[in-house]
Design a protein around this motif. Structure first.
Motif, short mmCIF file in Angstrom:
data_model
loop_
_atom_site.label_atom_id
_atom_site.label_comp_id
_atom_site.label_asym_id
_atom_site.label_seq_id
_atom_site.Cartn_x
_atom_site.Cartn_y
_atom_site.Cartn_z
N ILE A 150 -6.11 -19.85 -36.67
CA ILE A 150 -6.18 -18.40 -36.92
C ILE A 150 -4.61 -18.60 -35.97
CG2 ILE A 150 -7.15 -16.88 -35.44
CD1 ILE A 150 -9.89 -18.09 -35.11
N PHE A 151 -4.31 -19.69 -35.48
CA PHE A 151 -3.12 -20.08 -35.06
C PHE A 151 -1.95 -19.62 -36.08
CE2 PHE A 151 -5.43 -20.92 -30.86
CZ PHE A 151 -4.76 -18.93 -29.63
N VAL A 152 -2.12 -20.70 -37.18
CA VAL A 152 -1.07 -21.47 -38.11
C VAL A 152 -1.69 -20.02 -39.09
CG1 VAL A 152 -1.31 -22.46 -39.79
CG2 VAL A 152 -1.68 -23.91 -37.79
N LEU A 153 -2.80 -19.73 -39.32
CA LEU A 153 -2.36 -18.30 -40.62
C LEU A 153 -1.84 -16.95 -39.00
CD1 LEU A 153 -5.64 -18.37 -41.74
CD2 LEU A 153 -3.61 -18.33 -42.95
N GLY A 154 -1.58 -16.73 -38.55
CA GLY A 154 -0.48 -15.72 -38.23
C GLY A 154 0.75 -15.83 -37.69
N GLY A 155 1.24 -17.96 -36.93
CA GLY A 155 2.03 -17.32 -37.68
C GLY A 155 2.96 -17.67 -38.35
N VAL A 198 2.98 -24.25 -33.66
CA VAL A 198 2.45 -25.87 -33.00
C VAL A 198 1.57 -25.35 -32.18
CG1 VAL A 198 4.18 -26.56 -30.63
CG2 VAL A 198 5.36 -25.55 -32.55
N VAL A 199 1.24 -24.00 -31.64
CA VAL A 199 -0.12 -23.73 -31.21
C VAL A 199 -1.17 -24.29 -31.92
CG1 VAL A 199 -1.66 -22.13 -29.71
CG2 VAL A 199 1.45 -22.38 -28.89
N GLY A 200 -1.21 -23.96 -33.17
CA GLY A 200 -1.83 -24.02 -34.10
C GLY A 200 -1.80 -25.42 -34.09
N VAL A 201 -1.06 -26.06 -34.57
CA VAL A 201 -1.79 -27.59 -34.39
C VAL A 201 -1.93 -27.98 -33.56
CG1 VAL A 201 0.10 -29.64 -35.30
CG2 VAL A 201 0.32 -27.58 -36.29
N ILE A 202 -1.64 -28.09 -32.59
CA ILE A 202 -2.11 -28.33 -30.91
C ILE A 202 -3.15 -27.95 -30.97
CG2 ILE A 202 -2.54 -28.73 -28.85
CD1 ILE A 202 1.14 -28.19 -29.00
N GLY A 203 -4.44 -27.18 -31.48
CA GLY A 203 -5.65 -26.68 -31.55
C GLY A 203 -6.24 -26.88 -32.39
N GLY A 204 -5.65 -27.69 -33.85
CA GLY A 204 -5.89 -28.99 -34.58
C GLY A 204 -6.95 -30.17 -33.80
N PHE A 205 -6.06 -30.65 -32.98
CA PHE A 205 -7.11 -31.44 -31.87
C PHE A 205 -7.85 -30.83 -30.87
CE2 PHE A 205 -2.99 -32.99 -34.35
CZ PHE A 205 -3.31 -34.29 -35.06
N PRO A 248 -11.22 -29.39 -29.29
CA PRO A 248 -12.00 -28.76 -30.34
C PRO A 248 -12.46 -26.73 -29.20
CG PRO A 248 -12.74 -30.78 -28.82
CD PRO A 248 -11.32 -30.55 -28.46
N VAL A 249 -12.59 -26.33 -28.85
CA VAL A 249 -12.27 -25.69 -28.60
C VAL A 249 -11.14 -24.19 -28.88
CG1 VAL A 249 -11.91 -24.04 -25.63
CG2 VAL A 249 -12.86 -26.22 -25.85
N LEU A 250 -10.40 -24.35 -29.34
CA LEU A 250 -9.12 -23.83 -29.85
C LEU A 250 -9.01 -23.79 -31.24
CD1 LEU A 250 -7.01 -21.96 -28.96
CD2 LEU A 250 -5.89 -23.82 -28.92
N GLN A 251 -9.49 -22.99 -31.69
CA GLN A 251 -9.43 -22.71 -33.58
C GLN A 251 -8.20 -22.78 -33.80
OE1 GLN A 251 -11.73 -23.03 -35.29
NE2 GLN A 251 -13.13 -22.74 -33.34
#
Length: 67
Positions: A34-39, A19-26, A28-31
């Motif tokens: 990385i979170f999606v692969l970790g999840g 969820v954090v990774g999907v939010i991070g896709g929108f 620009p500061v958050l990659q």
């Protein structure tokens, strides 16, 4: 009982990271990737579907064979 708690923790943290990774896709500061692969790596220990998706990502981005 401990094994059950560990499984719930893996599933919860893995879902949270995705969820954090999907939010991070929108954002620009958050990659987000990385979170999606970790999840996915956490969920792959418990789910066949997540394991197959993680293998597809690894195969795609592994690069050409060396040699």
């Amino acid at each position: 009982m401990r094994r059950h708690a560990l499984r719930i923790a893996r599933l919860s943290i893995g879902a949270l990271l995705i969820v954090v990774g999907v939010i991070g896709g929108f954002i620009p500061v958050l990659q987000g990737w990385i979170f999606v692969l970790g999840g996915l790596s956490l969920l792959a220990q418990e789910s066949d579907r997540a394991r197959l998706l993680l293998e597809r990502v690894r195969d795609r981005f592994q690069g050409p064979p060396r040699g």
